[in-house]
Write an enzyme that holds these catalytic residues in place. Structure first.
Site, PDB file in Angstrom:
ATOM      1  N   GLU A  99      99.903  63.238  72.042  1.00 15.46           N
ATOM      2  CA  GLU A  99      99.545  64.278  73.105  1.00 15.46           C
ATOM      3  C   GLU A  99      99.213  63.702  74.406  1.00 15.46           C
ATOM      4  O   GLU A  99      99.019  64.146  75.296  1.00 15.46           O
ATOM      5  CB  GLU A  99      98.791  65.414  72.656  1.00 15.46           C
ATOM      6  CG  GLU A  99      99.050  66.099  71.299  1.00 15.46           C
ATOM      7  CD  GLU A  99     100.053  67.240  71.662  1.00 15.46           C
ATOM      8  OE1 GLU A  99     100.527  67.572  72.718  1.00 15.46           O
ATOM      9  OE2 GLU A  99     100.198  67.917  70.627  1.00 15.46           O
ATOM     10  N   HIS A 135      91.436  72.170  66.381  1.00 11.38           N
ATOM     11  CA  HIS A 135      91.912  73.400  65.490  1.00 11.38           C
ATOM     12  C   HIS A 135      91.195  74.269  64.981  1.00 11.38           C
ATOM     13  O   HIS A 135      90.690  74.292  63.658  1.00 11.38           O
ATOM     14  CB  HIS A 135      92.981  72.845  64.178  1.00 11.38           C
ATOM     15  CG  HIS A 135      94.013  71.914  64.837  1.00 11.38           C
ATOM     16  ND1 HIS A 135      94.687  71.022  64.068  1.00 11.38           N
ATOM     17  CD2 HIS A 135      94.627  71.748  65.793  1.00 11.38           C
ATOM     18  CE1 HIS A 135      95.604  70.382  64.727  1.00 11.38           C
ATOM     19  NE2 HIS A 135      95.624  70.897  65.936  1.00 11.38           N
TER      20      HIS A 135
END
Ligand code: 2HA
Ligand code: ZN
Length: 269
Positions: free
Chosen positions: A119, A144
């Protein structure tokens, strides 16, 4: 081999914060396998000796031109590396990169040639925009969190500021310590330019944004503060879910109580 952190207590302190937070992410169950990413702008902590260090990788393209990042340095979690490993051995599972003068490429300079996070383009775009805005924020964190992701599966919660107001009303601390709330980004492919662009836009208004059915992206002055905001929101989500599990819809703090809190704590909205 000598680590770049040796005899550099300020730099070591920031990397150790990353390691500490990486451990929390794993313990909380928010970092399965290689899930999540952390990048830290460490440019202010770089001395002349580091500036002279020879690259230990070939020149790599970022995939974007980011004019505010010229000559900047970042500590990045490695791609495919685990948070639980980063927690114990940050310099084996993360690396320091230098952005080159074309603002579109970088080299790894320390300690090991660990390829930075998948990312990277979205993280670096966010850092570029923070510098452009004159922000003091140095950290960006993607993770997450179970309960917050679960809540993002309910379309009702994805309307603007519904979740923000619900989470704020679960416990006073949440609005006090996450005063800009939780932005929402409709589902987009992980690692995509569309996701990066939407994140950049939403971070103008929020410090933490939800990637629908995927996770959260948070920014802060340092990684500890970015983590604290996600942790606070997650605590509220757990209180909500616990109440529902006991068979009732939690009442939440009243409008009056929220107004009083906003006033006394000088909160922005
Ligand atoms: O790096 O969580 O979204 C692993 C991820 C990508
Ligand atoms: Zn993810």
């Amino acid at each position: 081999m000598k680590s770049i952190l040796e005899n550099r207590p300020a730099l070591a302190k920031e990397v150790n914060k990353v390691a500490e937070v990486a451990g929390y992410l794993w313990q909380k169950g928010w970092a399965e396998r290689n899930g999540g990413n952390i990048t830290i702008n460490i440019t202010d902590l770089i001395d002349d000796e580091i500036r002279q260090l020879a690259p230990i990788s070939e020149v790599k393209q970022i995939g974007a031109t980011l004019p505010y990042l010229k000559g900047c340095y970042f500590f990045c979690k490695g791609t495919n590396k685990r948070m639980r490993d980063l927690a114990r051995w940050p310099m084996e599972h993360g690396s320091v990169i230098r952005i080159l003068d074309d603002c579109a490429s970088y080299v790894i300079i320390a300690d090991n040639a660990v390829q930075p996070t998948s990312e990277l383009p979205s993280h670096l775009s966010v850092h570029n925009d923070l510098i452009r805005k004159g922000s003091p924020y140095k950290a960006s964190l993607h993770t997450h969190p179970i309960e917050l992701i679960a809540m993002s599966h309910n379309p009702e919660f994805l309307k603007k500021d519904i979740l923000t107001n619900l989470l704020w009303s679960m416990i006073p601390e949440t609005k006090a310590f996450c005063p800009r709330g939780l932005g929402i980004i409709p589902y987009k492919l992980p690692g995509s330019v569309e996701l990066a662009d939407a994140t950049l836009k939403e971070l103008n208004e929020y410090d933490v944004v939800m990637w629908e059915k995927h996770g959260v992206f948070a920014i802060g002055p340092d990684v500890m503060e970015a983590f604290d905001m996600v942790d606070t929101l997650s605590k509220s989500a757990q209180i909500y879910i616990n109440s529902r599990n006991m068979g009732f819809e939690p009442k939440g703090m009243s409008d009056e109580q929220m107004k009083e809190l906003t006033l006394v704590f000088h909160l922005p909205k």
